[in-house]
Design an enzyme around this catalytic site. Structure first.
Site, PDB file in Angstrom:
ATOM      1  N   ASP A  13     121.418  79.112 -16.355  1.00  0.00           N
ATOM      2  CA  ASP A  13     122.169  79.509 -15.154  1.00  0.00           C
ATOM      3  C   ASP A  13     121.797  78.697 -13.919  1.00  0.00           C
ATOM      4  OD1 ASP A  13     123.215  81.636 -16.718  1.00  0.00           O
ATOM      5  OD2 ASP A  13     121.429  82.804 -16.269  1.00  0.00           O
ATOM      6  N   LYS A  16     124.398  74.055 -14.067  1.00  0.00           N
ATOM      7  CA  LYS A  16     124.587  72.774 -14.774  1.00  0.00           C
ATOM      8  C   LYS A  16     126.056  72.377 -14.824  1.00  0.00           C
ATOM      9  CE  LYS A  16     122.592  74.388 -18.483  1.00  0.00           C
ATOM     10  NZ  LYS A  16     122.037  75.648 -17.959  1.00  0.00           N
ATOM     11  N   GLY A  40     127.310  80.173 -20.323  1.00  0.00           N
ATOM     12  CA  GLY A  40     128.425  80.382 -19.414  1.00  0.00           C
ATOM     13  C   GLY A  40     128.344  79.328 -18.338  1.00  0.00           C
ATOM     14  N   HIS A  41     129.250  78.364 -18.364  1.00  0.00           N
ATOM     15  CA  HIS A  41     129.216  77.288 -17.381  1.00  0.00           C
ATOM     16  C   HIS A  41     130.425  77.410 -16.458  1.00  0.00           C
ATOM     17  CE1 HIS A  41     126.632  74.914 -20.469  1.00  0.00           C
ATOM     18  NE2 HIS A  41     125.922  75.774 -19.772  1.00  0.00           N
ATOM     19  N   GLN A 225     121.793  76.698 -21.805  1.00  0.00           N
ATOM     20  CA  GLN A 225     120.566  77.463 -21.516  1.00  0.00           C
ATOM     21  C   GLN A 225     119.610  76.595 -20.681  1.00  0.00           C
ATOM     22  OE1 GLN A 225     121.662  77.695 -25.113  1.00  0.00           O
ATOM     23  NE2 GLN A 225     122.979  79.207 -24.199  1.00  0.00           N
ATOM     24  N   THR A 304     127.465  85.053 -16.177  1.00  0.00           N
ATOM     25  CA  THR A 304     128.835  84.609 -16.460  1.00  0.00           C
ATOM     26  C   THR A 304     129.304  85.184 -17.791  1.00  0.00           C
ATOM     27  OG1 THR A 304     128.083  82.512 -15.542  1.00  0.00           O
ATOM     28  CG2 THR A 304     130.261  82.506 -16.504  1.00  0.00           C
TER      29      THR A 304
HETATM   30  P1  IMP Z   1     120.520  84.722 -27.158  1.00  0.00           P
HETATM   31  O1  IMP Z   1     120.661  83.267 -26.884  1.00  0.00           O
HETATM   32  O2  IMP Z   1     121.820  85.473 -26.988  1.00  0.00           O
HETATM   33  O3  IMP Z   1     119.860  84.998 -28.463  1.00  0.00           O
HETATM   34  O4  IMP Z   1     119.549  85.347 -26.043  1.00  0.00           O
HETATM   35  C1  IMP Z   1     118.163  85.028 -25.977  1.00  0.00           C
HETATM   36  C2  IMP Z   1     117.698  84.971 -24.530  1.00  0.00           C
HETATM   37  O5  IMP Z   1     118.292  83.852 -23.886  1.00  0.00           O
HETATM   38  C3  IMP Z   1     118.089  86.190 -23.683  1.00  0.00           C
HETATM   39  O6  IMP Z   1     117.071  86.419 -22.731  1.00  0.00           O
HETATM   40  C4  IMP Z   1     119.353  85.728 -22.963  1.00  0.00           C
HETATM   41  O7  IMP Z   1     119.569  86.436 -21.768  1.00  0.00           O
HETATM   42  C5  IMP Z   1     119.008  84.277 -22.723  1.00  0.00           C
HETATM   43  N1  IMP Z   1     120.180  83.413 -22.611  1.00  0.00           N
HETATM   44  C6  IMP Z   1     120.941  82.939 -23.612  1.00  0.00           C
HETATM   45  N2  IMP Z   1     121.908  82.133 -23.149  1.00  0.00           N
HETATM   46  C7  IMP Z   1     121.747  82.072 -21.824  1.00  0.00           C
HETATM   47  C8  IMP Z   1     122.407  81.350 -20.779  1.00  0.00           C
HETATM   48  O8  IMP Z   1     123.357  80.575 -20.991  1.00  0.00           O
HETATM   49  N3  IMP Z   1     121.930  81.532 -19.517  1.00  0.00           N
HETATM   50  C9  IMP Z   1     120.857  82.340 -19.257  1.00  0.00           C
HETATM   51  N4  IMP Z   1     120.205  83.012 -20.196  1.00  0.00           N
HETATM   52  C10 IMP Z   1     120.634  82.884 -21.468  1.00  0.00           C
END
Ligand code: IMP
Length: 431
Positions: A13, A16, A40-41, A225, A304
């Site tokens: 977040d 990017k 979420g971009h 991420q 997002t």
């Molecule tokens: P997962 O990727 O859904 O398995 O989530 C694992 C961890 O990564 C959790 O803490 C999510 O909130 C975090 N996470 C996954 N994708 C994102 C992202 O795009 N932005 C921020 N946090 C993320």
């Protein structure tokens, strides 16, 4: 061979999407290399806001070729929805513009059901996953049980593999989690439909990207991420299941070791985190509400993908230095500097303390940050609204000082500062 990699320097977040959007103006190929629709971009261009979860953000620029690499896990239902939304906004998404790696893995309703069941079973140890089936899909990949895009090319065999996958998921749902099984017939029907639509998009994207680089085209690799969510180098186990750091661009796009022109780390001017896990510079109460916003603006700190309020805090210089090292960052792009306007002082964490010992580097990586208290340096704040700043000289001295302090602490230049969500709301940094 101009390969550029953009990576989140924090917990995701970081903004990017908007930096990718800026750099894709000069890129020929834009390529996502990890994760799935957990990302979420957000990109705002010409008053239009695009929220992308799977397709690289650079696709908004009509001259680019968008690649979804082998390191990704793709939910075809979400992908097709995203394609429809983008087409409605007049983005061309023909098979000439979007190529999907045959080796990318698929996410199914079974993976999503397992993600939710596993998360519930963790009880107080919940990771706070996005519930998108990311963990189970990568688990199947590592267990050599995964379904790949390539499987869609042989409809009969695909139906058999899907059926076996759902049976396997149901054994776990029933046996381990006492959860409702899912209907294999419905999944097979749904996914064979998706296969028909997606077949023309599937190709050997690794070959395509390599050839583009050999021919001198610019490739922009877009990480999802962030560094601290990387499976190996993040705050394990509160991480995602992919390699979100810059080296993941090579494996996740199928490229060999080669020179990389720029590795751009995107960091907010403060720190945010979604989901559980330690956060040494976290702030609560009124300060937190001030940094997070109310949710009324699209740029306020609410997820997002999930809409969850993000945890917020001061910029963590210890973790930023770690991100520089783990990714091999060559420069930083600093987002959301405008949000800090109006504060009497801005804080930046320069070291940690644990049992009277000071650390400027992490002794055992970031997995367990709970023993550490953040130590801060306070810098004077600024009152001016930055949203109209376009040149370095438009920024108040205090804001310039803050940016320079971040560069000094991280050991690499800050090249760009963003002061709002629109394309033109950026300030190139003068050293
Ligand atoms: P997962 O990727 O859904 O398995 O989530 C694992 C961890 O990564 C959790 O803490 C999510 O909130 C975090 N996470 C996954 N994708 C994102 C992202 O795009 N932005 C921020 N946090 C993320």
């Amino acid at each position: 061979m101009p390969l550029q990699i953009i990576v989140g320097a924090q917990w995701g977040d970081e903004g990017k999407g908007r930096i990718v959007d800026l750099l894709s103006e000069k890129a020929d190929l834009v390529a996502r290399y990890n994760g799935g629709d957990n990302a979420g971009h957000t990109v705002t261009a010409g008053g239009q806001t695009f929220k992308l979860h799977l397709i690289p953000s650079g696709v908004i620029h009509p001259h680019t070729l968008a690649i979804m690499g082998n390191g990704m896990v793709i939910n075809p239902a979400t992908l097709l929805q995203e394609m429809t939304t983008l087409r409605e906004a007049n983005v061309d998404l023909s098979a000439q513009r979007l190529r999907i790696s045959y080796a990318a893995h698929l996410i199914t309703p079974g993976d999503r059901a397992l993600d939710l069941a596993q998360e519930q079973a963790r009880g107080s140890g919940q990771i706070g996953t996005t519930g998108r089936g990311i963990g189970p899909a990568y688990t199947d990949k590592a267990a050599r049980l995964g379904l790949r895009m390539q499987d869609m090319l042989d409809p009969n065999a695909f139906m058999g593999k899907l059926g076996a996958h759902v049976e396997n998921v149901n054994r776990q749902l029933r046996g381990l989690y006492q959860a409702e099984p899912i209907d294999p017939t419905a999944v097979v029907e749904e996914y064979t439909g998706y296969a028909e639509i997606l077949m023309p998009f599937i190709s050997d994207t690794a070959l395509l990207v390599d050839q583009a680089l050999v021919d001198g085209y610019t490739v922009l690799a877009e990480g999802a991420q962030g560094t601290l969510l990387d499976l190996d180098h993040g705050t394990y186990p509160f991480v995602t299941s992919s390699t979100s750091t810059a080296p993941g661009a090579l494996t996740g796009l199928g490229l060999g070791i080669r020179p990389v022109d720029r590795v751009i780390g995107v960091t907010k001017a403060f720190q945010t985190r979604v989901g559980a896990g330690p956060f040494p510079t976290e702030v609560l109460g009124a300060d937190a509400e001030r940094l997070r916003g109310t949710g009324a603006n699209p740029w306020d700190e609410f997820g997002t993908t999930t809409g969850r309020p993000r945890r917020v805090g001061w910029l963590d210089g210890v973790l930023l230095r770690y991100a520089v090292r783990i990714n091999g960052l060559t420069e930083l792009a600093l987002t959301k500097l405008d949000i800090l306007s109006g504060l009497s002082r801005v804080r930046i964490c320069t070291s940690y303390r644990a049992k009277e010992v000071r650390f400027t580097d992490l002794p055992l990586g970031p997995a367990d940050l709970s023993p550490f208290q953040a130590e801060y340096e306070d810098l004077p704040g600024w009152q001016a609204d930055l949203s109209k700043a376009r040149q370095w000289s438009d920024l108040p001295g205090e804001a310039q000082e803050y940016v320079q302090r971040i560069a000094a602490l991280s050991g690499i230049p800050v090249r760009l500062v963003s002061v709002g969500p629109e394309r033109e709301q950026v300030v190139p940094v003068e050293e």
